[in-house]
Scaffold this active site. Structure first.
Site, PDB file in Angstrom:
ATOM      1  N   HIS A 286      -8.096 -16.448 -16.066  1.00 61.71           N
ATOM      2  CA  HIS A 286      -6.644 -16.287 -15.820  1.00 61.71           C
ATOM      3  C   HIS A 286      -6.056 -17.699 -15.897  1.00 61.71           C
ATOM      4  O   HIS A 286      -6.114 -18.456 -14.931  1.00 61.71           O
ATOM      5  CB  HIS A 286      -6.465 -15.660 -14.435  1.00 61.71           C
ATOM      6  CG  HIS A 286      -5.053 -15.530 -13.954  1.00 61.71           C
ATOM      7  ND1 HIS A 286      -4.410 -14.317 -13.804  1.00 61.71           N
ATOM      8  CD2 HIS A 286      -4.148 -16.455 -13.538  1.00 61.71           C
ATOM      9  CE1 HIS A 286      -3.193 -14.499 -13.329  1.00 61.71           C
ATOM     10  NE2 HIS A 286      -3.008 -15.787 -13.150  1.00 61.71           N
TER      11      HIS A 286
ATOM     12  N   CYS B  68       3.716 -19.242 -10.056  1.00 57.30           N
ATOM     13  CA  CYS B  68       3.428 -18.786  -8.702  1.00 57.30           C
ATOM     14  C   CYS B  68       4.426 -19.420  -7.747  1.00 57.30           C
ATOM     15  O   CYS B  68       4.640 -20.623  -7.787  1.00 57.30           O
ATOM     16  CB  CYS B  68       1.997 -19.168  -8.313  1.00 57.30           C
ATOM     17  SG  CYS B  68       1.595 -18.674  -6.625  1.00 57.30           S
TER      18      CYS B  68
ATOM     19  N   HIS C  13      -3.059 -20.338 -16.521  1.00 60.10           N
ATOM     20  CA  HIS C  13      -1.647 -20.719 -16.693  1.00 60.10           C
ATOM     21  C   HIS C  13      -1.634 -21.867 -17.702  1.00 60.10           C
ATOM     22  O   HIS C  13      -2.618 -22.604 -17.850  1.00 60.10           O
ATOM     23  CB  HIS C  13      -1.042 -21.117 -15.344  1.00 60.10           C
ATOM     24  CG  HIS C  13      -0.763 -19.921 -14.477  1.00 60.10           C
ATOM     25  ND1 HIS C  13       0.493 -19.404 -14.301  1.00 60.10           N
ATOM     26  CD2 HIS C  13      -1.601 -19.111 -13.782  1.00 60.10           C
ATOM     27  CE1 HIS C  13       0.424 -18.335 -13.515  1.00 60.10           C
ATOM     28  NE2 HIS C  13      -0.833 -18.135 -13.189  1.00 60.10           N
TER      29      HIS C  13
ATOM     30  N   ASN D 216       1.766 -17.889 -17.285  1.00 69.40           N
ATOM     31  CA  ASN D 216       0.449 -17.617 -17.859  1.00 69.40           C
ATOM     32  C   ASN D 216       0.496 -17.936 -19.345  1.00 69.40           C
ATOM     33  O   ASN D 216       1.563 -17.987 -19.940  1.00 69.40           O
ATOM     34  CB  ASN D 216       0.114 -16.130 -17.717  1.00 69.40           C
ATOM     35  CG  ASN D 216       0.039 -15.719 -16.272  1.00 69.40           C
ATOM     36  OD1 ASN D 216       1.028 -15.305 -15.702  1.00 69.40           O
ATOM     37  ND2 ASN D 216      -1.120 -15.842 -15.684  1.00 69.40           N
TER      38      ASN D 216
ATOM     39  N   ARG E  77       3.829  -8.499 -13.166  1.00 74.74           N
ATOM     40  CA  ARG E  77       3.564  -9.052 -11.832  1.00 74.74           C
ATOM     41  C   ARG E  77       3.635 -10.579 -11.854  1.00 74.74           C
ATOM     42  O   ARG E  77       4.614 -11.168 -11.409  1.00 74.74           O
ATOM     43  CB  ARG E  77       2.186  -8.546 -11.359  1.00 74.74           C
ATOM     44  CG  ARG E  77       1.958  -8.673  -9.865  1.00 74.74           C
ATOM     45  CD  ARG E  77       1.591 -10.080  -9.418  1.00 74.74           C
ATOM     46  NE  ARG E  77       0.402 -10.623 -10.086  1.00 74.74           N
ATOM     47  CZ  ARG E  77       0.025 -11.884  -9.971  1.00 74.74           C
ATOM     48  NH1 ARG E  77       0.708 -12.742  -9.233  1.00 74.74           N
ATOM     49  NH2 ARG E  77      -1.045 -12.332 -10.613  1.00 74.74           N
ATOM     50  N   ASP E  78       2.647 -11.233 -12.430  1.00 74.17           N
ATOM     51  CA  ASP E  78       2.647 -12.702 -12.395  1.00 74.17           C
ATOM     52  C   ASP E  78       3.841 -13.253 -13.167  1.00 74.17           C
ATOM     53  O   ASP E  78       4.433 -14.272 -12.797  1.00 74.17           O
ATOM     54  CB  ASP E  78       1.337 -13.234 -13.006  1.00 74.17           C
ATOM     55  CG  ASP E  78       0.935 -14.591 -12.457  1.00 74.17           C
ATOM     56  OD1 ASP E  78       1.771 -15.258 -11.827  1.00 74.17           O
ATOM     57  OD2 ASP E  78      -0.230 -14.990 -12.651  1.00 74.17           O
TER      58      ASP E  78
HETATM   59  P1  HMG Z   1       2.056 -12.945   7.332  1.00 70.26           P
HETATM   60  O1  HMG Z   1       3.455 -13.314   7.655  1.00 70.26           O
HETATM   61  O2  HMG Z   1       0.959 -13.833   7.828  1.00 70.26           O
HETATM   62  O3  HMG Z   1       1.688 -11.426   7.690  1.00 70.26           O
HETATM   63  O4  HMG Z   1       1.928 -12.840   5.744  1.00 70.26           O
HETATM   64  P2  HMG Z   1       1.983 -10.470   8.881  1.00 70.26           P
HETATM   65  O5  HMG Z   1       0.877  -9.470   8.861  1.00 70.26           O
HETATM   66  O6  HMG Z   1       2.241 -11.278  10.129  1.00 70.26           O
HETATM   67  O7  HMG Z   1       3.334  -9.723   8.443  1.00 70.26           O
HETATM   68  C1  HMG Z   1       4.593 -10.343   8.422  1.00 70.26           C
HETATM   69  C2  HMG Z   1       5.624  -9.376   7.911  1.00 70.26           C
HETATM   70  O8  HMG Z   1       5.321  -8.989   6.566  1.00 70.26           O
HETATM   71  C3  HMG Z   1       5.709  -8.076   8.706  1.00 70.26           C
HETATM   72  O9  HMG Z   1       7.053  -7.617   8.602  1.00 70.26           O
HETATM   73  C4  HMG Z   1       4.831  -7.146   7.915  1.00 70.26           C
HETATM   74  O10 HMG Z   1       5.149  -5.791   8.086  1.00 70.26           O
HETATM   75  C5  HMG Z   1       5.134  -7.560   6.486  1.00 70.26           C
HETATM   76  P3  HMG Z   1       8.112  -7.850   9.785  1.00 70.26           P
HETATM   77  O11 HMG Z   1       7.490  -7.223  10.993  1.00 70.26           O
HETATM   78  O12 HMG Z   1       8.262  -9.351   9.934  1.00 70.26           O
HETATM   79  O13 HMG Z   1       9.350  -7.165   9.264  1.00 70.26           O
HETATM   80  N1  HMG Z   1       4.011  -7.302   5.587  1.00 70.26           N
HETATM   81  C6  HMG Z   1       4.089  -6.559   4.472  1.00 70.26           C
HETATM   82  N2  HMG Z   1       5.106  -5.914   3.880  1.00 70.26           N
HETATM   83  C7  HMG Z   1       4.828  -5.243   2.742  1.00 70.26           C
HETATM   84  N3  HMG Z   1       3.610  -5.221   2.168  1.00 70.26           N
HETATM   85  C8  HMG Z   1       2.568  -5.867   2.715  1.00 70.26           C
HETATM   86  C9  HMG Z   1       2.795  -6.573   3.919  1.00 70.26           C
HETATM   87  N4  HMG Z   1       2.000  -7.303   4.720  1.00 70.26           N
HETATM   88  C10 HMG Z   1       2.745  -7.733   5.735  1.00 70.26           C
HETATM   89  N5  HMG Z   1       1.375  -5.842   2.139  1.00 70.26           N
HETATM   90  C11 HMG Z   1       0.966 -11.927   3.747  1.00 70.26           C
HETATM   91  C12 HMG Z   1       0.706 -12.539   5.111  1.00 70.26           C
HETATM   92  C13 HMG Z   1      -0.334 -11.920   2.992  1.00 70.26           C
HETATM   93  C14 HMG Z   1       1.488 -10.508   3.931  1.00 70.26           C
HETATM   94  C15 HMG Z   1       2.021 -12.793   3.030  1.00 70.26           C
HETATM   95  O14 HMG Z   1       1.579 -14.121   3.053  1.00 70.26           O
HETATM   96  C16 HMG Z   1       2.291 -12.361   1.624  1.00 70.26           C
HETATM   97  O15 HMG Z   1       2.778 -11.271   1.362  1.00 70.26           O
HETATM   98  N6  HMG Z   1       2.005 -13.237   0.640  1.00 70.26           N
HETATM   99  C17 HMG Z   1       2.246 -12.902  -0.732  1.00 70.26           C
HETATM  100  C18 HMG Z   1       1.716 -13.943  -1.579  1.00 70.26           C
HETATM  101  C19 HMG Z   1       1.919 -13.602  -3.044  1.00 70.26           C
HETATM  102  O16 HMG Z   1       2.239 -12.495  -3.433  1.00 70.26           O
HETATM  103  N7  HMG Z   1       1.700 -14.646  -3.864  1.00 70.26           N
HETATM  104  C20 HMG Z   1       1.821 -14.520  -5.251  1.00 70.26           C
HETATM  105  C21 HMG Z   1       0.705 -13.721  -5.858  1.00 70.26           C
HETATM  106  S1  HMG Z   1      -0.848 -14.608  -5.952  1.00 70.26           S
HETATM  107  C22 HMG Z   1      -0.763 -15.420  -7.456  1.00 70.26           C
HETATM  108  O17 HMG Z   1       0.258 -15.452  -8.089  1.00 70.26           O
HETATM  109  C23 HMG Z   1      -2.022 -16.031  -7.966  1.00 70.26           C
HETATM  110  C24 HMG Z   1      -2.681 -15.223  -9.090  1.00 70.26           C
HETATM  111  O18 HMG Z   1      -1.788 -15.022 -10.172  1.00 70.26           O
HETATM  112  C25 HMG Z   1      -3.893 -15.983  -9.604  1.00 70.26           C
HETATM  113  C26 HMG Z   1      -3.545 -17.433  -9.933  1.00 70.26           C
HETATM  114  O19 HMG Z   1      -2.809 -17.698 -10.880  1.00 70.26           O
HETATM  115  O20 HMG Z   1      -4.019 -18.261  -9.145  1.00 70.26           O
HETATM  116  C27 HMG Z   1      -3.166 -13.853  -8.570  1.00 70.26           C
HETATM  117 MG    MG Z   2      -1.381 -16.435 -11.754  1.00 69.17          MG
END
Ligand code: HMG
Ligand code: MG
Length: 302
Positions: free
Chosen positions: A207, A240, A209, A249, A15-16
């Site tokens: 966690h 990210c 990086h 990471n 994933r990450d």
């Molecule tokens: P949004 O645009 O505000 O949400 O995004 P929305 O509810 O208005 O939906 C927009 C569109 O996305 C719609 O589709 C939804 O159906 C679809 P459209 O009608 O335009 O075709 N949608 C989805 N599709 C599939 N699965 C879903 C989903 N939700 C909505 N779950 C949202 C808000 C949170 C969805 C968006 O911002 C998003 O997906 N962000 C992802 C962020 C991400 O994955 N970041 C990386 C991971 S975090 C990380 O790496 C940090 C970590 O490692 C810790 C660290 O190191 O800090 C964990």
């Molecule tokens: Mg991370």
């Protein structure tokens, strides 16, 4: 505090590690990666994200991946779920654990999940509740706990506040995440000690990086405050998409090498992990970034 005798490693490379890859990594390779990690003995593999494929195209094949992997009994397969739509995907995919991911920085919360911290907690509430009702573990991840790419310094009180809210949502585990790898050991000790006041250290993880080369030192510092769960990624893969310049990471091989030297048990086959790291780096057409992994691979070649 004495160091733990056993540490749980959560392997986050599927994933990450892969979410930030520019070219789509074929599902076949992701499946093989997860299967090899399970076989190497990781107790917890963070396998996929059920997020918007427009936001993170690399994770669009989560459902297929989860359907195709071989489940090793006892291994926890985790997936990221930012909202109820994500939870639906996680339930259909029979994930063992969901990860709700928030931030200790308002600016990062907006960039990463398009809402404020308070809105994110309100969004996570029904997700956590439904997941727990379905018998899944719930983990809460706090990004930018040691610094933010947009706002810089992050007060410890903000980290503690999000941890308290995650605890109230019933999280089994809470990750203190250094998204951009800026933390150093003294700050890690301070943050971990402060968060330990609201969540028992047995349910806290680090966690880290490795952007600034501090991750191993930070793990050691965290262990000194009683933390015994860490996230890592084979070959140091990752980054990210919403934290520019953030590298991967900490490399799992480096963590395992250090823990082995400290006689800390993980139950993981170190040699197999070195192989996986070298294999994965070759599949991505680059040299892996684990120092220990590369050193051992070079020694093997003689
Ligand atoms: P949004 O645009 O505000 O949400 O995004 P929305 O509810 O208005 O939906 C927009 C569109 O996305 C719609 O589709 C939804 O159906 C679809 P459209 O009608 O335009 O075709 N949608 C989805 N599709 C599939 N699965 C879903 C989903 N939700 C909505 N779950 C949202 C808000 C949170 C969805 C968006 O911002 C998003 O997906 N962000 C992802 C962020 C991400 O994955 N970041 C990386 C991971 S975090 C990380 O790496 C940090 C970590 O490692 C810790 C660290 O190191 O800090 C964990
Ligand atoms: Mg991370």
């Amino acid at each position: 505090m004495p160091l733990p005798t056993r540490v749980k490693i959560v392997e986050v490379s599927p994933r990450d590690g892969l979410q930030n890859e520019k070219d789509f990594v074929p599902t076949d390779i992701k499946v093989e990666l997860v299967n090899r990690l399970s076989a190497a003995g990781f107790p917890n593999v963070e396998a996929a994200s059920f997020v918007s494929p427009k936001w993170v195209p690399q994770m669009a094949d989560g459902a297929e991946l989860m359907a195709r992997i071989e489940r090793r009994p006892g291994t926890i397969y985790s997936v990221l779920t930012p909202n109820l739509k994500g939870l639906e995907g996680a339930l259909a995919a029979k994930a063992d654990e969901i990860v709700i991911f928030g931030a200790a920085s308002e600016a990062f919360s907006q960039k990463n999940i398009n809402c404020s911290i308070a809105e994110s907690i309100a969004r996570f509430e029904p997700v956590a509740e439904a997941a727990r009702a379905a018998g899944l573990r719930v983990r809460g991840s706090i990004s930018c706990a040691l610094g933010c790419p947009y706002q810089g310094e992050v007060p410890i009180s903000s980290v503690v506040d999000v941890a308290r809210r995650f605890k109230a949502l019933g999280c089994d585990e809470i990750d203190v995440a250094d998204t951009i790898g800026v933390g150093t050991p003294r700050r890690v000790r301070e943050v971990m000690s402060a968060v330990s006041a609201v969540m028992d250290p047995s349910g806290l993880s680090g966690h880290f990086h490795d952007t600034y080369g501090q991750a191993l030192a930070n793990i050691l510092a965290a262990m000194e405050t009683g933390i015994a769960i860490f996230h890592s990624s084979v070959s140091g893969l990752g980054g990210c998409p919403y934290a520019k310049g953030a590298t991967g990471n900490v490399a799992t091989e480096d963590v395992l090498y250090m823990l082995r030297g400290l006689d800390i048990d993980t139950g993981i086959d170190f040699d197999a992990v070195v192989d996986i790291g070298q294999w994965m780096a070759a599949k991505l057409d680059r040299k892996g970034s684990s120092r220990a992994g590369n050193a051992i691979a070079a020694k093997r070649q003689g």
